[in-house]
Design a protein around this motif. Structure first.
Motif, mmCIF file in Angstrom:
data_model
loop_
_atom_site.group_PDB
_atom_site.id
_atom_site.type_symbol
_atom_site.label_atom_id
_atom_site.label_comp_id
_atom_site.label_asym_id
_atom_site.label_seq_id
_atom_site.Cartn_x
_atom_site.Cartn_y
_atom_site.Cartn_z
ATOM 1 N N PRO A 66 10.801 49.721 14.574
ATOM 2 C CA PRO A 66 9.404 50.074 14.291
ATOM 3 C C PRO A 66 9.124 51.566 14.452
ATOM 4 C CG PRO A 66 9.539 48.759 16.316
ATOM 5 C CD PRO A 66 10.892 48.765 15.686
ATOM 6 N N LEU A 67 9.812 52.227 15.390
ATOM 7 C CA LEU A 67 9.605 53.668 15.536
ATOM 8 C C LEU A 67 10.125 54.416 14.315
ATOM 9 C CD1 LEU A 67 10.447 54.370 19.298
ATOM 10 C CD2 LEU A 67 8.208 54.024 18.230
ATOM 11 N N LYS B 192 11.927 59.909 13.780
ATOM 12 C CA LYS B 192 11.419 61.258 13.528
ATOM 13 C C LYS B 192 10.555 61.776 14.663
ATOM 14 C CE LYS B 192 11.676 61.038 8.551
ATOM 15 N NZ LYS B 192 10.973 61.119 7.278
ATOM 16 N N GLY B 193 9.798 60.907 15.316
ATOM 17 C CA GLY B 193 8.944 61.329 16.427
ATOM 18 C C GLY B 193 7.750 62.136 15.954
ATOM 19 N N GLY B 194 7.077 62.775 16.931
ATOM 20 C CA GLY B 194 5.931 63.606 16.601
ATOM 21 C C GLY B 194 4.623 62.849 16.508
ATOM 22 N N HIS C 109 21.465 59.469 23.641
ATOM 23 C CA HIS C 109 21.566 58.578 22.493
ATOM 24 C C HIS C 109 20.342 57.676 22.333
ATOM 25 C CE1 HIS C 109 23.719 56.407 19.376
ATOM 26 N NE2 HIS C 109 23.425 55.273 19.971
ATOM 27 N N LEU C 110 19.699 57.325 23.459
ATOM 28 C CA LEU C 110 18.605 56.366 23.405
ATOM 29 C C LEU C 110 17.208 56.953 23.517
ATOM 30 C CD1 LEU C 110 21.010 54.406 23.891
ATOM 31 C CD2 LEU C 110 19.417 53.025 25.165
ATOM 32 N N GLN C 111 17.048 58.124 24.085
ATOM 33 C CA GLN C 111 15.714 58.622 24.425
ATOM 34 C C GLN C 111 14.796 58.795 23.220
ATOM 35 O OE1 GLN C 111 15.479 62.415 26.445
ATOM 36 N NE2 GLN C 111 13.356 62.059 27.012
ATOM 37 N N VAL C 112 13.635 58.140 23.305
ATOM 38 C CA VAL C 112 12.576 58.293 22.301
ATOM 39 C C VAL C 112 11.210 58.501 22.953
ATOM 40 C CG1 VAL C 112 13.701 57.090 20.381
ATOM 41 C CG2 VAL C 112 12.431 55.768 22.086
ATOM 42 N N PHE C 113 11.142 58.451 24.284
ATOM 43 C CA PHE C 113 9.892 58.662 25.027
ATOM 44 C C PHE C 113 10.134 59.682 26.138
ATOM 45 C CE2 PHE C 113 9.544 53.990 23.906
ATOM 46 C CZ PHE C 113 8.673 54.172 22.837
ATOM 47 N N PRO C 114 9.085 60.401 26.572
ATOM 48 C CA PRO C 114 9.245 61.390 27.647
ATOM 49 C C PRO C 114 9.662 60.736 28.972
ATOM 50 C CG PRO C 114 7.145 61.685 26.503
ATOM 51 C CD PRO C 114 7.728 60.393 26.020
ATOM 52 N N PRO C 115 10.536 61.394 29.739
ATOM 53 C CA PRO C 115 11.025 60.812 30.994
ATOM 54 C C PRO C 115 9.922 60.524 32.012
ATOM 55 C CG PRO C 115 11.981 63.001 30.623
ATOM 56 C CD PRO C 115 11.154 62.669 29.434
ATOM 57 N N GLU C 116 8.896 61.341 32.042
ATOM 58 C CA GLU C 116 7.819 61.110 33.014
ATOM 59 C C GLU C 116 7.089 59.789 32.762
ATOM 60 O OE1 GLU C 116 6.326 64.024 29.869
ATOM 61 O OE2 GLU C 116 8.098 63.881 31.134
ATOM 62 N N CYS C 117 7.129 59.299 31.537
ATOM 63 C CA CYS C 117 6.515 58.002 31.235
ATOM 64 C C CYS C 117 7.300 56.860 31.877
ATOM 65 C CB CYS C 117 6.390 57.803 29.733
ATOM 66 S SG CYS C 117 5.193 58.913 28.971
ATOM 67 N N GLY D 172 7.422 54.472 11.895
ATOM 68 C CA GLY D 172 6.184 55.144 12.298
ATOM 69 C C GLY D 172 5.120 54.209 12.849
ATOM 70 N N VAL D 173 5.511 53.014 13.261
ATOM 71 C CA VAL D 173 4.549 52.065 13.837
ATOM 72 C C VAL D 173 3.957 52.680 15.101
ATOM 73 C CG1 VAL D 173 4.314 49.786 14.901
ATOM 74 C CG2 VAL D 173 5.703 50.070 12.845
ATOM 75 N N GLN D 174 2.630 52.559 15.255
ATOM 76 C CA GLN D 174 1.950 53.209 16.370
ATOM 77 C C GLN D 174 1.491 52.263 17.472
ATOM 78 O OE1 GLN D 174 -1.057 55.802 14.790
ATOM 79 N NE2 GLN D 174 0.401 56.855 13.484
ATOM 80 N N LYS D 175 1.622 50.973 17.276
ATOM 81 C CA LYS D 175 1.270 50.003 18.312
ATOM 82 C C LYS D 175 2.422 49.033 18.478
ATOM 83 C CE LYS D 175 -3.600 50.413 17.580
ATOM 84 N NZ LYS D 175 -4.771 50.131 18.270
#
Length: 167
Positions: A62-63, A162-164, A119-127, A66-69
């Motif tokens: 889904p990422l 793609k992120g952002g 290889h896996l990171q798609v979210f900020p570590p602080e989250c 571009g799925v947002q929920k």
């Protein structure tokens, strides 16, 4: 010509077999596909597994779109505690937050933590810290474990994300 194959439930292949040992691979009944290398112009049979542990919650597809929920469900491997990120590396990997003292071992060997995180990171570590703290607080209060987070999606070329944007 493009051919796509999906393999799921490759637990034995991921954890107990090594595709480099053809006899063991075949005796364990692990998946083998005919692979054509379009660069070297040669074909061969190769052992394949489902990549389990790298996207157990199916977050990447889904990422990529571009799925947002997202609603992500997970059965964690044990009682939540202070080593949650280490014990649940499939979750903390999404944040690039698997601790350096964790060990990720598969049938073909140990995976370096920095490689796994990258290889896996798609979210900020602080989250990840926020997620773990909420889980621990809910567990201590005897509440059901459910967490709602808003997070930035980071680019991950290896996963085609793609992120952002925010989920």
């Amino acid at each position: 010509l493009i051919q796509v194959a999906g393999i799921s439930s490759g637990f034995i292949a991921q954890n107990y077999a090594n595709s480099q040992n053809e006899t063991t691979w075949e005796l364990m009944g692990c998946e083998e596909l005919t692979y054509w290398d379009g660069v070297k112009f040669e074909g061969r049979n190769m052992g394949f597994a489902d990549g389990g542990g790298t996207d157990n919650m199916a977050v990447f597809p889904p990422l990529r779109r571009g799925v947002q929920k997202l609603i992500i469900c997970c059965a964690i491997g044990g009682e939540p505690g202070p080593t949650f990120a280490k014990d649940n590396y499939d979750i903390s990997g999404y944040f690039g937050a698997v601790p350096a003292d964790a060990e990720i071992s598969v049938g073909s060997g140990v995976i370096a933590i920095d490689v796994w995180n990258q290889h896996l990171q798609v979210f900020p570590p602080e989250c990840c810290d926020e997620l773990v703290q909420k889980i621990l607080d809910q567990h201590e209060a005897g509440q059901p474990l459910r967490v709602r987070l808003k997070m930035q999606v980071l680019e991950n070329v290896a996963q085609g994300v793609k992120g952002g944007y925010e989920v």
